[in-house]
Design a protein around this motif. Structure first.
Motif, PDB file in Angstrom:
ATOM      1  N   SER A   1       0.841  -1.072   0.088  1.00 42.59           N
ATOM      2  CA  SER A   1       0.084   0.154   0.042  1.00 42.59           C
ATOM      3  C   SER A   1       0.909   1.250  -0.057  1.00 42.59           C
ATOM      4  N   ILE A   2       1.835   1.277   0.737  1.00 38.42           N
ATOM      5  CA  ILE A   2       2.886   2.367   0.655  1.00 38.42           C
ATOM      6  C   ILE A   2       3.522   2.602  -0.656  1.00 38.42           C
ATOM      7  N   VAL A   3       3.865   1.428  -1.207  1.00 39.36           N
ATOM      8  CA  VAL A   3       4.443   1.656  -2.652  1.00 39.36           C
ATOM      9  C   VAL A   3       3.504   2.218  -3.484  1.00 39.36           C
ATOM     10  N   ILE A   4       2.262   1.792  -3.499  1.00 36.42           N
ATOM     11  CA  ILE A   4       1.211   2.313  -4.748  1.00 36.42           C
ATOM     12  C   ILE A   4       0.721   3.834  -4.221  1.00 36.42           C
ATOM     13  N   ILE A   5       0.730   4.161  -2.772  1.00 38.43           N
ATOM     14  CA  ILE A   5       0.503   5.658  -2.509  1.00 38.43           C
ATOM     15  C   ILE A   5       1.640   6.519  -2.831  1.00 38.43           C
ATOM     16  N   ASN A   6       2.735   6.198  -2.416  1.00 47.69           N
ATOM     17  CA  ASN A   6       3.866   7.313  -2.260  1.00 47.69           C
ATOM     18  C   ASN A   6       4.688   7.189  -3.475  1.00 47.69           C
ATOM     19  N   GLU A   7       4.828   5.968  -4.140  1.00 48.83           N
ATOM     20  CA  GLU A   7       5.693   5.972  -5.123  1.00 48.83           C
ATOM     21  C   GLU A   7       5.093   6.466  -6.637  1.00 48.83           C
ATOM     22  N   THR A   8       5.982   7.539  -6.996  1.00 51.57           N
ATOM     23  CA  THR A   8       5.554   8.438  -8.235  1.00 51.57           C
ATOM     24  C   THR A   8       6.215   7.868  -9.388  1.00 51.57           C
ATOM     25  N   SER A   9       7.114   7.119  -9.463  1.00 45.62           N
ATOM     26  CA  SER A   9       8.059   6.545 -10.628  1.00 45.62           C
ATOM     27  C   SER A   9       7.212   5.157 -10.892  1.00 45.62           C
ATOM     28  N   GLN A  10       6.754   4.875 -11.963  1.00 49.10           N
ATOM     29  CA  GLN A  10       6.361   3.772 -12.553  1.00 49.10           C
ATOM     30  C   GLN A  10       7.063   2.862 -12.657  1.00 49.10           C
ATOM     31  N   SER A  11       8.425   2.739 -13.030  1.00 50.62           N
ATOM     32  CA  SER A  11       9.149   1.688 -12.966  1.00 50.62           C
ATOM     33  C   SER A  11       9.663   1.224 -11.651  1.00 50.62           C
ATOM     34  N   ARG A  12       9.861   2.021 -10.651  1.00 49.37           N
ATOM     35  CA  ARG A  12      10.114   1.610  -9.345  1.00 49.37           C
ATOM     36  C   ARG A  12       8.789   1.119  -8.688  1.00 49.37           C
ATOM     37  N   ARG A  13       7.809   1.629  -9.143  1.00 49.81           N
ATOM     38  CA  ARG A  13       6.453   1.021  -8.343  1.00 49.81           C
ATOM     39  C   ARG A  13       6.155  -0.421  -8.898  1.00 49.81           C
ATOM     40  N   ILE A  14       6.747  -0.761 -10.378  1.00 53.18           N
ATOM     41  CA  ILE A  14       6.354  -2.223 -10.678  1.00 53.18           C
ATOM     42  C   ILE A  14       7.453  -2.924 -10.041  1.00 53.18           C
ATOM     43  N   MET A  15       8.927  -2.574 -10.073  1.00 58.47           N
ATOM     44  CA  MET A  15       9.937  -3.152  -9.250  1.00 58.47           C
ATOM     45  C   MET A  15       9.426  -3.594  -7.895  1.00 58.47           C
ATOM     46  N   GLU A  16       9.013  -2.688  -7.123  1.00 60.57           N
ATOM     47  CA  GLU A  16       8.819  -2.870  -5.580  1.00 60.57           C
ATOM     48  C   GLU A  16       7.691  -4.068  -5.429  1.00 60.57           C
ATOM     49  N   ILE A  17       6.592  -3.885  -6.148  1.00 63.74           N
ATOM     50  CA  ILE A  17       5.373  -4.694  -6.161  1.00 63.74           C
ATOM     51  C   ILE A  17       5.793  -6.075  -6.630  1.00 63.74           C
ATOM     52  N   LEU A  18       6.674  -6.290  -7.702  1.00 66.05           N
ATOM     53  CA  LEU A  18       7.063  -7.729  -8.135  1.00 66.05           C
ATOM     54  C   LEU A  18       8.014  -8.223  -7.023  1.00 66.05           C
ATOM     55  N   ARG A  19       8.745  -7.332  -6.479  1.00 60.12           N
ATOM     56  CA  ARG A  19       9.704  -8.082  -5.098  1.00 60.12           C
ATOM     57  C   ARG A  19       8.789  -8.384  -4.089  1.00 60.12           C
ATOM     58  N   LEU A  20       7.690  -7.568  -3.780  1.00 58.03           N
ATOM     59  CA  LEU A  20       7.040  -7.875  -2.606  1.00 58.03           C
ATOM     60  C   LEU A  20       6.000  -9.226  -2.926  1.00 58.03           C
ATOM     61  N   ILE A  21       5.690  -9.343  -4.106  1.00 57.21           N
ATOM     62  CA  ILE A  21       4.825 -10.530  -4.609  1.00 57.21           C
ATOM     63  C   ILE A  21       5.625 -11.710  -4.417  1.00 57.21           C
ATOM     64  N   VAL A  22       6.940 -11.778  -4.893  1.00 61.07           N
ATOM     65  CA  VAL A  22       7.717 -12.915  -4.861  1.00 61.07           C
ATOM     66  C   VAL A  22       8.084 -13.221  -3.604  1.00 61.07           C
ATOM     67  N   THR A  23       8.164 -12.052  -2.575  1.00 61.47           N
ATOM     68  CA  THR A  23       8.562 -12.350  -1.112  1.00 61.47           C
ATOM     69  C   THR A  23       7.559 -13.096  -0.673  1.00 61.47           C
ATOM     70  N   SER A  24       6.272 -12.701  -0.997  1.00 55.65           N
ATOM     71  CA  SER A  24       5.314 -13.404  -0.292  1.00 55.65           C
ATOM     72  C   SER A  24       5.005 -14.692  -0.575  1.00 55.65           C
ATOM     73  N   LEU A  25       5.337 -14.979  -1.898  1.00 58.64           N
ATOM     74  CA  LEU A  25       5.265 -16.373  -2.469  1.00 58.64           C
ATOM     75  C   LEU A  25       6.139 -17.368  -1.913  1.00 58.64           C
ATOM     76  N   VAL A  26       7.116 -16.685  -1.494  1.00 60.95           N
ATOM     77  CA  VAL A  26       8.566 -17.672  -1.087  1.00 60.95           C
ATOM     78  C   VAL A  26       8.166 -17.914   0.315  1.00 60.95           C
ATOM     79  N   TYR A  27       7.683 -16.840   1.128  1.00 64.60           N
ATOM     80  CA  TYR A  27       7.293 -17.067   2.550  1.00 64.60           C
ATOM     81  C   TYR A  27       6.354 -18.121   2.766  1.00 64.60           C
ATOM     82  N   THR A  28       5.290 -17.890   2.020  1.00 66.69           N
ATOM     83  CA  THR A  28       4.128 -18.935   2.028  1.00 66.69           C
ATOM     84  C   THR A  28       4.571 -20.304   1.503  1.00 66.69           C
TER      85      THR A  28
END
Length: 870
Positions: free
Chosen positions: A611-638
């Motif tokens: 949510s912080i990434v979606i609300i505060n990040e203005t750069s499209q490339s950085r937003r996609i990068m961080e969301i992908l990292r968070l999704i992969v992290t959640s898949l690894v953790y689960t």
């Protein structure tokens, strides 16, 4: 004109040369300051451990011969590990109950904390209470060879646990023989039921087999023999089934039955009236099956004595556990161990042996007098102390009573003399400890003065007078140091620790006085209100930090106080800072993080970060990068993805690149640091650590605009100290927000399961330390961003100053006495207070590359534009 230009060039070169020389000297001084600071902290760390946990054992003490005429030729020592007196007296086993009533004497053997197996057995056999130097062996064994009744005996045979028997055979004079059962038998599984009886059964059977050997036959009429039975069954069942259980009582009764059998066989083999028997325990046990502290159920153990030379009555006499050693020695006529602190329980003996007991008690007193003399010599004192003189006079008085035939008067005088001797022994041991602590405190005070002047000092005027005075001080302290070392060499003292600590103290004072001569502190003029807030707030937060090392909830009070101080200093405190501070207060009140993963709490943290990434990040490339990292992290953790082989490691190793992809603007870079470290932190987390990290980041993020980085040179010591106190609070919160003191030694390998599952201590420890360092790195980056560009002395020095101020009272709290938990907690508090600020200073060095480097600066244009068309 030309000459004028040459003169200007020469002046410019001379000015540049002086400037370069000045910078070179300043850089050298900074390196020397850092080196001296490192030495001081290492000496303090080692010194506190050395002073408190140095072994009291003195090996060169003379042995006092035992008098002749002992009542027994041999003694059988039965030690029921973990048998508490309360269970024993409530449900006394039949044979020992009969012995207590009709054949011998009995009582309570009072142990000392820590009530553990190793120190308990050392006290029984050597009359020596816990050797504090065992901490360097993890309390597993005694690192210093000690004298015991086993060493002084003609020969000793011991059977029992592989954890206890080797402790006495290791340093023996080839006269102690021991056998143990396999260590795999020591199983605390509660489903084993009566299988633990085989531990005690093996011991008794081994003795019966030994009686049938040729060795036993040759020792039939030999004096000074000890047969030691270590019986672990009660301790094992007490841990597994608790000491009030049926199985615990059954094992106690089984031991009683086998003791009766052993006594009958022994009397038949060696002859009646030639053997003494002692039954006791090393420690007791609580109702919930633990031991180690000072509860009466742990410190009270049974003692039953019967056989040759012992009174045949229902006489009860309570003694200290260390007094069992001189009792064993007196029964078989061997010398008392040289480091014995016990007192011979002369009331246990039959009246026919009164004269023998009087002579042996005199040997007990002389042995203690040798210890007093030895400990006085260790302190560096060459002349005889008045305590030794009085002790020798009392010894002559005892000898006079015995020579006149007044044995009872001699015995009473001997008991009083032993009490006086133990007080003298305690005095010299404490005198040495206090002396060393004073040297360490002087060294610490000198360092604090140097550090204080490093933060606040400016050069004094009147340079010629300053240089002359500095030379005088240097020559004076150098001569003092040389004279002190020569005096030590001439004294022929073997205690090298004393001059070493004294030398560090002299050098520290030397540096402090040199700094006082060359520098003077400068304070900014401030209003009384702000000055009161800064000084009062700093002192209050220091108290909170001191209490917070023991009680986590105090850090919650500190965070609330921090908000109140900020509101008092500035009314423009952002609302998010207030709310996040209140949220941070909740974490020290929560249970500490356990190794068992709470997946849903971790996933909530990932959703918040997304949510912080979606609300505060203005750069499209950085937003996609961080969301992908968070999704992969959640898949690894689960565990939808297995990250052990490459995914988790890629997330970890690419963290700096992700951070450097953010712009160097302070607020955006802090956000990038949080998001960059969030994914590896999550993979190493088990509960609410990611949520804590997010709220901590938002709180620090709100602080950034509240303090201007370019605040100018008016930022002086009082403002630095209150800011340093804020950061010290954050530093302790980084650890104690999710853990406590016990967490230091209870890290679980399951935390690293997403990186490595094959047991690898070094790799797992490195990952866990990295996890602990992540919040500290974030606080270090915040510290870097809040420092003034004009005011070059970093706030980290003020943080180091407060941390060192906090460590002094904690240095005096470290003690070698108490349970291992108490001792370990005191050590941990001191080490945390001393090392966390130092660790913060080191981690803050990482803040420069994390805050300043930018990948865009290193972009390489592969196809540069052409300026001309051919």
């Amino acid at each position: 004109m030309f000459a004028k230009k040459l003169l200007d060039i020469a002046n410019c070169q001379s000015s540049d040369s002086r400037k370069y020389k000045k910078q070179w000297i300043e850089t050298g001084n900074n390196y020397l300051f850092g080196l001296w600071g490192l030495i001081v902290h290492l000496v303090l760390l080692w010194g506190v451990l050395d002073v408190n946990f140095h072994s009291p054992i003195i090996k060169e003490l003379p042995v006092v011969p035992a008098p002749s005429g002992s009542p027994a030729k041999r003694v059988l020592l039965f030690v029921a590990d973990g048998l508490r007196f309360q269970t024993f007296i409530d449900k006394p086993p039949p044979y020992l109950r009969d012995v207590m009533k009709n054949k011998g004497v009995w009582g309570i053997s009072h142990t000392r904390v820590p009530t553990e197996s190793r120190p308990g057995h050392v006290a029984i056999a050597a009359g020596l209470y816990e050797d504090p130097s065992a901490i360097f062996k993890g309390w597993q064994e005694n690192p210093v060879d000690f004298d015991s009744v086993f060493n002084q005996s003609h020969a000793t045979w011991a059977w029992g646990s592989p954890d206890i028997i080797p402790m006495f055979t290791k340093g023996s004079k080839q006269n102690v023989h021991g056998s143990s059962y396999p260590s795999a038998w020591q199983d605390f599984d509660s489903n084993l039921n009566n299988q633990t009886m085989r531990l005690d059964s093996w011991v008794f059977n081994a003795y019966l087999e030994w009686l049938q050997s040729s060795v036993a036959e040759t020792l039939r009429n030999q004096n000074g023999i000890i047969l030691f039975f270590h019986l672990l069954g009660c301790d094992t069942l007490g841990h597994a089934k608790k000491p009030h259980s049926r199985q615990y009582v059954e094992n106690m009764n089984y031991v009683d039955l086998r003791i009766e059998e052993t006594v009958n066989v022994t009397e038949n083999f060696f002859g009646k009236g030639t053997t003494a028997y002692i039954f006791t325990a090393d420690h007791g046990m609580t109702d919930w099956g633990s031991h180690g502290s000072g509860l009466s159920s742990e410190t009270e153990t049974p003692l039953v004595v019967w056989g040759a030379g012992v009174k045949s009555s229902a006489f009860r006499q309570d003694i200290e556990q260390a007094s069992i050693a001189p009792l064993i020695a007196s029964l078989i006529g061997i010398p008392v161990p040289v480091n014995n602190e016990g007192v011979l329980p002369w009331q246990y003996f039959d009246a026919n042996y009164q004269e023998y007991v009087g002579h042996f008690l005199l040997s007990n007193v002389k042995q203690l007098a040798h210890q007093v003399t030895g400990n006085r010599a260790i302190t560096g004192e060459t002349s005889i102390d008045w305590r030794e003189t009085q002790l020798n006079n009392r010894i002559r008085k005892i000898e006079g009573h015995i020579d006149k035939g007044s044995i009872i008067d001699g015995i009473r005088e001997g008991e009083e003399t032993i009490s006086f001797g133990k007080e003298a022994l305690s005095y010299f041991r404490q005198y040495q400890r206090i002396r060393f602590l004073i040297y360490l405190s002087i060294m610490w005070l000198g360092w604090i003065v140097v550090l204080f002047l490093k933060i606040t000092g400016t050069k004094r005027k009147r340079q010629n007078l300053r240089i002359s005075l500095l030379q005088f001080v240097n020559i004076g302290f150098a001569c003092l140091l040389i004279i002190m070392l020569i005096g030590y060499a001439v004294s022929n003292s073997s205690n090298w620790r004393l001059p070493c600590y004294a030398s560090f103290a002299v050098i520290s004072v030397w540096f402090a006085i040199a700094k006082i001569i060359t520098l003077t502190p400068v304070f900014a003029k401030r209003s009384k209100k702000k000055l009161f807030i800064d000084i009062g707030g700093t002192l209050f937060l220091l108290v909170i930090l001191f209490v917070g090392l023991t009680y986590r909830f105090a850090l919650s009070i500190g965070i609330l106080s921090l908000i109140l101080i900020r509101i008092a200093k500035s009314k423009n405190v952002p609302a998010p800072m207030i709310w996040t501070s209140i949220a941070l207060c909740a974490f020290p009140l929560l249970p500490v993080v356990e190794p068992y993963p709470r997946i849903y709490i971790v996933l909530i943290g990932i959703c918040v970060a997304m949510s912080i990434v979606i609300i505060n990040e203005t750069s499209q490339s950085r937003r996609i990068m961080e969301i992908l990292r968070l999704i992969v992290t959640s898949l690894v953790y689960t565990e939808f993805l297995d990250g052990r082989y490459w995914i988790s490691w890629i997330i970890l190793l690419t963290t700096p690149l992700c951070i450097w992809y953010y712009p160097t603007e302070i607020k955006k870079r802090i956000l990038g640091i949080m998001l960059g470290f969030f994914c590896p932190l999550t993979l190493l987390s088990a509960s609410y650590e990611p949520l804590f990290f997010i709220i901590l980041t938002i709180n620090l993020h709100c602080w950034l605009p509240a303090t201007s980085r370019n605040s100018g040179s008016a930022q002086k010591i009082t403002r630095d100290l209150i800011k340093a106190a804020f950061f010290m609070l954050y530093i302790l919160l980084c650890f104690f927000g999710t853990g406590n003191m016990a967490s230091i030694s209870s890290f679980d390998p399951s935390w690293t399961r997403h990186f490595v599952t094959v047991f690898s201590p070094f790799l797992m420890t490195s990952l866990i330390l990295f996890k602990l360092s992540i919040p500290l790195i974030l606080v270090g980056c915040a510290s870097y961003s809040l420092e003034s560009e004009e005011y070059k002395k970093p706030v980290s020095l003020a943080i180091l100053f407060l941390g060192d101020c906090l460590s002094l009272p904690l240095m005096y709290c470290v003690t070698p006495y108490g349970s291992w938990l108490d001792i370990g907690s005191a050590i941990s508090k001191f080490i945390i207070a001393l090392s966390l600020p130092c660790l913060f200073v080191l981690l803050r060095c990482l803040s420069y590359p994390l805050m300043e480097l930018n990948l865009k600066r290193f972009r390489i244009d592969l196809l540069p534009q052409k300026r001309h068309i051919v």
